[in-house]
Design a protein around this motif. Structure first.
Motif, PDB file in Angstrom:
ATOM      1  N   LYS A   1       0.839  -1.187   0.000  1.00 47.34           N
ATOM      2  CA  LYS A   1       0.000   0.000   0.000  1.00 47.34           C
ATOM      3  C   LYS A   1       0.879   1.244   0.000  1.00 47.34           C
ATOM      4  CE  LYS A   1      -3.882  -2.344   0.545  1.00 47.34           C
ATOM      5  NZ  LYS A   1      -4.912  -2.427  -0.515  1.00 47.34           N
ATOM      6  N   ALA A   2       0.432   2.269  -0.744  1.00 49.54           N
ATOM      7  CA  ALA A   2       1.179   3.520  -0.768  1.00 49.54           C
ATOM      8  C   ALA A   2       0.999   4.267   0.552  1.00 49.54           C
ATOM      9  CB  ALA A   2       0.691   4.394  -1.922  1.00 49.54           C
ATOM     10  N   GLU A   3       1.987   5.060   0.911  1.00 50.49           N
ATOM     11  CA  GLU A   3       1.884   5.866   2.115  1.00 50.49           C
ATOM     12  C   GLU A   3       0.727   6.847   1.969  1.00 50.49           C
ATOM     13  OE1 GLU A   3       1.971   6.151   5.012  1.00 50.49           O
ATOM     14  OE2 GLU A   3       3.851   6.998   5.766  1.00 50.49           O
ATOM     15  N   ALA A   4       0.018   7.068   3.102  1.00 52.75           N
ATOM     16  CA  ALA A   4      -1.189   7.900   3.036  1.00 52.75           C
ATOM     17  C   ALA A   4      -1.138   9.097   3.972  1.00 52.75           C
ATOM     18  CB  ALA A   4      -2.424   7.043   3.351  1.00 52.75           C
ATOM     19  N   ASN A   5      -0.005   9.294   4.660  1.00 49.43           N
ATOM     20  CA  ASN A   5       0.144  10.498   5.490  1.00 49.43           C
ATOM     21  C   ASN A   5       1.626  10.814   5.631  1.00 49.43           C
ATOM     22  OD1 ASN A   5       1.190   8.799   7.603  1.00 49.43           O
ATOM     23  ND2 ASN A   5      -0.922   8.313   8.196  1.00 49.43           N
ATOM     24  N   ASP A   6       1.914  11.908   6.322  1.00 45.89           N
ATOM     25  CA  ASP A   6       3.306  12.330   6.466  1.00 45.89           C
ATOM     26  C   ASP A   6       3.998  11.668   7.656  1.00 45.89           C
ATOM     27  OD1 ASP A   6       3.260  14.002   4.271  1.00 45.89           O
ATOM     28  OD2 ASP A   6       2.489  15.701   5.429  1.00 45.89           O
ATOM     29  N   GLY A   7       3.228  10.985   8.477  1.00 43.60           N
ATOM     30  CA  GLY A   7       3.816  10.351   9.654  1.00 43.60           C
ATOM     31  C   GLY A   7       4.189   8.911   9.389  1.00 43.60           C
ATOM     32  N   MET A   8       5.099   8.379  10.196  1.00 44.16           N
ATOM     33  CA  MET A   8       5.502   6.980  10.091  1.00 44.16           C
ATOM     34  C   MET A   8       5.249   6.266  11.405  1.00 44.16           C
ATOM     35  SD  MET A   8       8.986   6.905   7.790  1.00 44.16           S
ATOM     36  CE  MET A   8       9.891   8.055   8.821  1.00 44.16           C
ATOM     37  N   TYR A   9       5.051   4.970  11.318  1.00 43.44           N
ATOM     38  CA  TYR A   9       4.925   4.134  12.502  1.00 43.44           C
ATOM     39  C   TYR A   9       6.303   3.903  13.111  1.00 43.44           C
ATOM     40  CZ  TYR A   9       0.062   2.496  12.690  1.00 43.44           C
ATOM     41  OH  TYR A   9      -1.286   2.405  12.865  1.00 43.44           O
TER      42      TYR A   9
ATOM     43  N   SER B   1       3.655   2.436  17.584  1.00 42.08           N
ATOM     44  CA  SER B   1       2.850   3.646  17.649  1.00 42.08           C
ATOM     45  C   SER B   1       2.842   4.309  16.282  1.00 42.08           C
ATOM     46  CB  SER B   1       3.422   4.614  18.692  1.00 42.08           C
ATOM     47  OG  SER B   1       2.676   5.815  18.743  1.00 42.08           O
ATOM     48  N   GLY B   2       1.675   4.827  15.882  1.00 35.94           N
ATOM     49  CA  GLY B   2       1.586   5.513  14.600  1.00 35.94           C
ATOM     50  C   GLY B   2       0.174   5.931  14.274  1.00 35.94           C
ATOM     51  N   ARG B   3      -0.011   6.406  13.044  1.00 37.09           N
ATOM     52  CA  ARG B   3      -1.336   6.808  12.561  1.00 37.09           C
ATOM     53  C   ARG B   3      -1.649   6.018  11.297  1.00 37.09           C
ATOM     54  NH1 ARG B   3      -3.815  11.027  14.822  1.00 37.09           N
ATOM     55  NH2 ARG B   3      -2.617  12.238  16.368  1.00 37.09           N
ATOM     56  N   PHE B   4      -2.830   5.422  11.314  1.00 39.52           N
ATOM     57  CA  PHE B   4      -3.247   4.555  10.207  1.00 39.52           C
ATOM     58  C   PHE B   4      -4.365   5.236   9.428  1.00 39.52           C
ATOM     59  CE2 PHE B   4      -5.773   1.060   8.389  1.00 39.52           C
ATOM     60  CZ  PHE B   4      -4.780   0.349   7.739  1.00 39.52           C
ATOM     61  N   ASN B   5      -4.103   5.541   8.161  1.00 35.24           N
ATOM     62  CA  ASN B   5      -5.114   6.169   7.306  1.00 35.24           C
ATOM     63  C   ASN B   5      -5.724   5.123   6.402  1.00 35.24           C
ATOM     64  OD1 ASN B   5      -4.234   8.495   8.472  1.00 35.24           O
ATOM     65  ND2 ASN B   5      -4.049   9.642   6.557  1.00 35.24           N
TER      66      ASN B   5
ATOM     67  N   SER C   1      -5.103   7.426  15.381  1.00 32.54           N
ATOM     68  CA  SER C   1      -3.835   7.046  16.009  1.00 32.54           C
ATOM     69  C   SER C   1      -3.940   5.651  16.614  1.00 32.54           C
ATOM     70  CB  SER C   1      -3.456   8.052  17.089  1.00 32.54           C
ATOM     71  OG  SER C   1      -4.400   8.033  18.151  1.00 32.54           O
ATOM     72  N   GLU C   2      -2.793   4.994  16.763  1.00 34.01           N
ATOM     73  CA  GLU C   2      -2.739   3.639  17.291  1.00 34.01           C
ATOM     74  C   GLU C   2      -1.497   3.470  18.155  1.00 34.01           C
ATOM     75  OE1 GLU C   2      -2.798  -1.020  15.709  1.00 34.01           O
ATOM     76  OE2 GLU C   2      -2.148   0.593  14.369  1.00 34.01           O
ATOM     77  N   ASP C   3      -1.680   2.859  19.317  1.00 39.39           N
ATOM     78  CA  ASP C   3      -0.565   2.541  20.218  1.00 39.39           C
ATOM     79  C   ASP C   3      -0.825   1.162  20.808  1.00 39.39           C
ATOM     80  OD1 ASP C   3       0.961   5.240  20.448  1.00 39.39           O
ATOM     81  OD2 ASP C   3      -1.144   5.774  20.794  1.00 39.39           O
ATOM     82  N   ARG C   4       0.221   0.324  20.818  1.00 44.56           N
ATOM     83  CA  ARG C   4       0.082  -1.035  21.362  1.00 44.56           C
ATOM     84  C   ARG C   4       1.355  -1.445  22.081  1.00 44.56           C
ATOM     85  NH1 ARG C   4      -3.437  -5.232  17.876  1.00 44.56           N
ATOM     86  NH2 ARG C   4      -4.629  -3.819  16.550  1.00 44.56           N
ATOM     87  N   VAL C   5       1.193  -2.318  23.073  1.00 48.07           N
ATOM     88  CA  VAL C   5       2.309  -3.013  23.697  1.00 48.07           C
ATOM     89  C   VAL C   5       1.935  -4.484  23.764  1.00 48.07           C
ATOM     90  CG1 VAL C   5       3.149  -1.063  25.039  1.00 48.07           C
ATOM     91  CG2 VAL C   5       1.406  -2.575  26.014  1.00 48.07           C
ATOM     92  N   GLY C   6       2.924  -5.343  23.638  1.00 49.59           N
ATOM     93  CA  GLY C   6       2.669  -6.782  23.664  1.00 49.59           C
ATOM     94  C   GLY C   6       3.783  -7.514  24.394  1.00 49.59           C
ATOM     95  N   VAL C   7       3.458  -8.680  24.928  1.00 44.36           N
ATOM     96  CA  VAL C   7       4.445  -9.531  25.596  1.00 44.36           C
ATOM     97  C   VAL C   7       4.298 -10.953  25.066  1.00 44.36           C
ATOM     98  CG1 VAL C   7       4.563  -8.152  27.693  1.00 44.36           C
ATOM     99  CG2 VAL C   7       2.862  -9.984  27.518  1.00 44.36           C
ATOM    100  N   HIS C   8       5.367 -11.724  25.143  1.00 48.84           N
ATOM    101  CA  HIS C   8       5.322 -13.119  24.701  1.00 48.84           C
ATOM    102  C   HIS C   8       6.253 -13.976  25.539  1.00 48.84           C
ATOM    103  CE1 HIS C   8       8.679 -11.437  22.202  1.00 48.84           C
ATOM    104  NE2 HIS C   8       9.251 -12.599  22.521  1.00 48.84           N
ATOM    105  N   ALA C   9       5.915 -15.262  25.621  1.00 49.07           N
ATOM    106  CA  ALA C   9       6.751 -16.249  26.305  1.00 49.07           C
ATOM    107  C   ALA C   9       6.579 -17.575  25.584  1.00 49.07           C
ATOM    108  CB  ALA C   9       6.356 -16.379  27.772  1.00 49.07           C
ATOM    109  N   VAL C  10       7.699 -18.238  25.280  1.00 53.83           N
ATOM    110  CA  VAL C  10       7.669 -19.501  24.531  1.00 53.83           C
ATOM    111  C   VAL C  10       8.602 -20.499  25.202  1.00 53.83           C
ATOM    112  CG1 VAL C  10       8.056 -20.635  22.323  1.00 53.83           C
ATOM    113  CG2 VAL C  10       7.228 -18.271  22.373  1.00 53.83           C
ATOM    114  N   LEU C  11       8.035 -21.611  25.659  1.00 54.86           N
ATOM    115  CA  LEU C  11       8.827 -22.744  26.129  1.00 54.86           C
ATOM    116  C   LEU C  11       8.832 -23.772  25.010  1.00 54.86           C
ATOM    117  CD1 LEU C  11      10.330 -24.252  28.432  1.00 54.86           C
ATOM    118  CD2 LEU C  11       8.103 -25.240  29.059  1.00 54.86           C
ATOM    119  N   PHE C  12       9.986 -23.960  24.384  1.00 58.06           N
ATOM    120  CA  PHE C  12      10.062 -24.835  23.218  1.00 58.06           C
ATOM    121  C   PHE C  12       9.782 -26.288  23.607  1.00 58.06           C
ATOM    122  CE2 PHE C  12      12.435 -21.102  21.992  1.00 58.06           C
ATOM    123  CZ  PHE C  12      12.028 -20.893  20.678  1.00 58.06           C
TER     124      PHE C  12
END
Length: 483
Positions: A278-286, A317-321, A342-353
C-alpha cells in the motif's frame, strides 16, 4: 602425473645412452706385429672405441625420436597444466559473482475446510475468518500459500531476500503478489549488527514473525496480527543479534523446533504503516520496538538442561489512514467521519520450546482507530487480546523419522481490525485442537478441529449480517509441500 611422465622419459633417454655405450668396441694394436686386438695387453696401444656404422645410426635415430617425443609430451603436459589453472581462475571469478550465491526454496499449502455446524441460514451472518479466506459457504479445496524464496549473500556484508506469493485472491484466484523484498546491510561479518531496508515483516509479536512454513497452528492469532495485517510493511529496521543467541536459535532449528527466525534480541524501526503493498497515506511513520531473549534453563538443574524459554516485549505507535469507502450502517448512511486514527500497542510473549512439552503465549493491549456503527464515527478505542497454545513433540512416529506436534490453541480478541475498510470492531473467541505430522522434510499434514465465534466483517458493508456475530465448528486440513 606430470613428474611421473617426465621421469619415465628421462630414464628412457638415459637408458638409450647407456645402451649405445654398451655396444661400443675398444680396439688395440700390437706395436711390433701391427695386429689388432679387442683386449689390452703388453705392447698394445689403444686405437679407440668403435661402433658398427649401421647400428650407431639406428641408435641415434631412436634417441632423436625419444627426445622429440619427450618434447611433445612436455609441451602437452604444460598445456594441460595451464588449462587447469585457467579453469580454476574462472571458477573462482564465477564464485565471487553474487548471482551464483542465490538460493531458491519455497512451499505450497493446500487446504480443505469441512463445516460441522454454524450459521448457514440465508440472511444471517456467515462464519468467515480473516486468517483463511476459504472458510465460508460453497468452499472446498484452496491454495492458502504458494511461495518462492530467493535469498543469498551479495558479499560478506549485504544479503538479499525476495519472496513472491502466487496464491493471492483478487476477484479470481492465484495472482502473484510481492511479500518480501529487502536487503540486510551488516556492519560486521558475524551479522550481529544490521539494518534491514525494504518490504519485510514488522517486528511486533512472536508468532507474527514466525514463518507460516514453520508455524504449528494453521493461522496466526487475530489479536496481534491485527496490529500488522499480512505482517509486512515498507521501512527501515535495525537489529542486534549476539553470536551466542544466533547459535542457540540455529541449534533449536537443528532439533526440529520452530523458532520465529532471527529478528534480533533488540530491534527498532520506522515504516509507512499503511499495510503490505500500500502507498503511504500520510506524512507520519509508525515506530516499532522489539525485544526477545532465549534462556537455556539448565541453571535450574539437570532436569531442565537443554530446555529453552524465550521471553520478550514489543511496542508500536503511529497513525493509520484507511480509505473510507461508501458505508451504510444499520442506523444511518454516509461516509464515516474519521476523528482519531492514532494507534498505540504493547505486547508480551513467552515460549517454552517443546522438548517434548511446550507452551506458547502472547498478549497485547492498546488503542486504535475503530468504527463505531452507532455514530458512524472512526475514533480511538481500546483493544486487547492474545492466545495460549500448548504443544507436544513426538519423534520417530510409527518407527520412521517423522515427527508429530499435537497442539491446542485458544485465542481471543476484542478490538479493531484495521485491515478492513473503516476498521470495524471485531470480537473473536476460538479454540483449535489438532496435530501437525511432519512425514518427512518435504511433506507435512495438519488435521484440526476448530470451534469459532467471530464478528462478520468479510462481506460487503451493506450485506446482511455485517458486524454481526457468527459461530460454528469445523474440521480443517492442510497439506504442505516444502521444496
Amino acid at each position: 602425473m606430470k613428474l611421473s611422465k617426465l621421469s619415465l622419459a628421462i630414464v628412457a633417454v638415459m637408458g638409450a645412452g647407456s645402451f649405445a655405450e654398451a655396444i661400443a668396441l675398444d680396439l688395440y694394436v700390437d706395436e711390433k706385429t701391427k695386429q689388432i686386438f679387442a683386449e689390452p695387453g703388453p705392447g698394445r696401444t689403444k686405437l679407440g672405441s668403435f661402433e658398427k656404422v649401421e647400428d650407431s645410426a639406428k641408435q641415434k635415430a631412436d634417441l632423436t625420436a625419444i627426445q622429440t617425443d619427450l618434447e611433445l609430451k612436455t609441451n602437452e603436459l604444460k598445456a594441460i597444466e595451464e588449462h587447469i589453472v585457467a579453469q580454476r581462475e574462472d571458477k573462482a571469478k564465477n564464485d565471487e559473482k553474487w548471482f551464483n550465491k542465490i538460493n531458491m526454496r519455497g512451499y505450497t499449502q493446500m487446504r480443505y475446510n469441512q463445516p460441522l455446524s454454524g450459521d448457514r441460514v440465508a440472511g444471517e451472518p456467515e462464519l468467515k475468518s480473516v486468517g483463511d479466506g476459504s472458510i465460508g459457504n460453497n468452499s472446498n479445496f484452496s491454495l492458502r500459500r504458494v511461495r518462492l524464496v530467493f535469498s543469498g549473500d551479495i558479499n560478506e556484508y549485504i544479503s538479499l531476500y525476495l519472496q513472491p506469493d502466487f496464491a493471492t485472491t483478487n476477484g479470481d484466484l492465484h495472482f502473484a503478489q510481492l511479500r518480501d523484498a529487502y536487503a540486510d546491510l551488516a556492519f560486521d561479518k558475524a551479522h550481529e549488527y544490521r539494518i534491514r531496508a525494504g518490504q519485510s515483516k514488522v517486528p511486533f509479536g512472536w508468532e507474527n514473525l514466525q514463518s507460516s512454513q514453520n508455524r504449528i497452528a494453521l493461522d496466526r492469532d487475530d489479536a496481534l496480527n491485527s496490529a500488522v495485517p499480512s505482517e509486512r510493511d515498507l521501512g527501515l529496521f535495525a537489529y542486534w543479534s549476539p553470536s551466542d543467541v544466533q547459535k542457540l536459535w540455529k541449534d533449536l532449528t537443528k532439533k526440529g523446533l520452530k523458532t520465529s527466525g532471527d529478528y534480533g534480541v533488540l530491534g527498532v524501526g520506522v515504516y509507512n504503516g499503511q499495510g503490505i503493498n500500500k502507498a503511504e497515506a500520510n506524512d507520519g511513520m509508525y515506530l516499532v520496538a522489539h525485544s526477545t531473549y532465549p534462556f537455556d534453563l539448565g541453571f535450574l538443574g539437570s532436569a531442565m538442561r537443554g530446555q529453552v524459554l524465550e521471553v520478550g516485549a514489543d511496542a508500536l505507535s503511529g497513525r493509520f489512514n484507511r480509505s473510507t469507502a461508501a458505508y451504510t450502517s444499520r442506523f444511518g448512511s454516509g461516509t464515516p467521519t474519521a476523528r482519531d486514527n492514532s494507534e498505540d500497542r504493547v505486547g508480551v510473549h513467552a515460549v517454552l520450546f517443546p522438548q517434548p512439552f511446550g507452551l506458547q503465549a502472547e498478549w497485547n493491549w492498546g488503542a486504535g482507530s475503530t468504527l463505531d456503527p452507532m455514530t458512524n464515527v472512526i475514533d480511538r478505542k481500546h483493544l486487547e487480546g492474545g492466545y495460549v497454545q500448548a504443544m507436544y513433540k513426538i519423534d520417530e512416529v510409527f518407527g520412521t523419522k517423522g515427527t508429530m506436534f499435537p497442539y491446542v490453541k485458544w485465542q481471543t480478541y476484542d478490538g479493531a481490525w484495521k485491515g478492513v475498510t473503516n476498521a470495524p470492531r471485531v470480537s473473536v473467541d476460538e479454540v483449535e485442537a489438532g496435530v501437525e505430522y511432519q512425514i518427512n522434510k518435504a511433506l507435512e499434514l495438519t488435521l484440526a478441529y476448530s470451534t469459532m465465534s467471530r464478528t462478520q466483517i468479510q462481506t460487503q458493508t451493506t450485506a446482511a449480517g455485517f458486524l454481526q456475530q457468527a459461530s460454528g465448528d469445523m474440521i480443517r486440513t492442510q497439506l504442505q509441500f516444502n521444496y
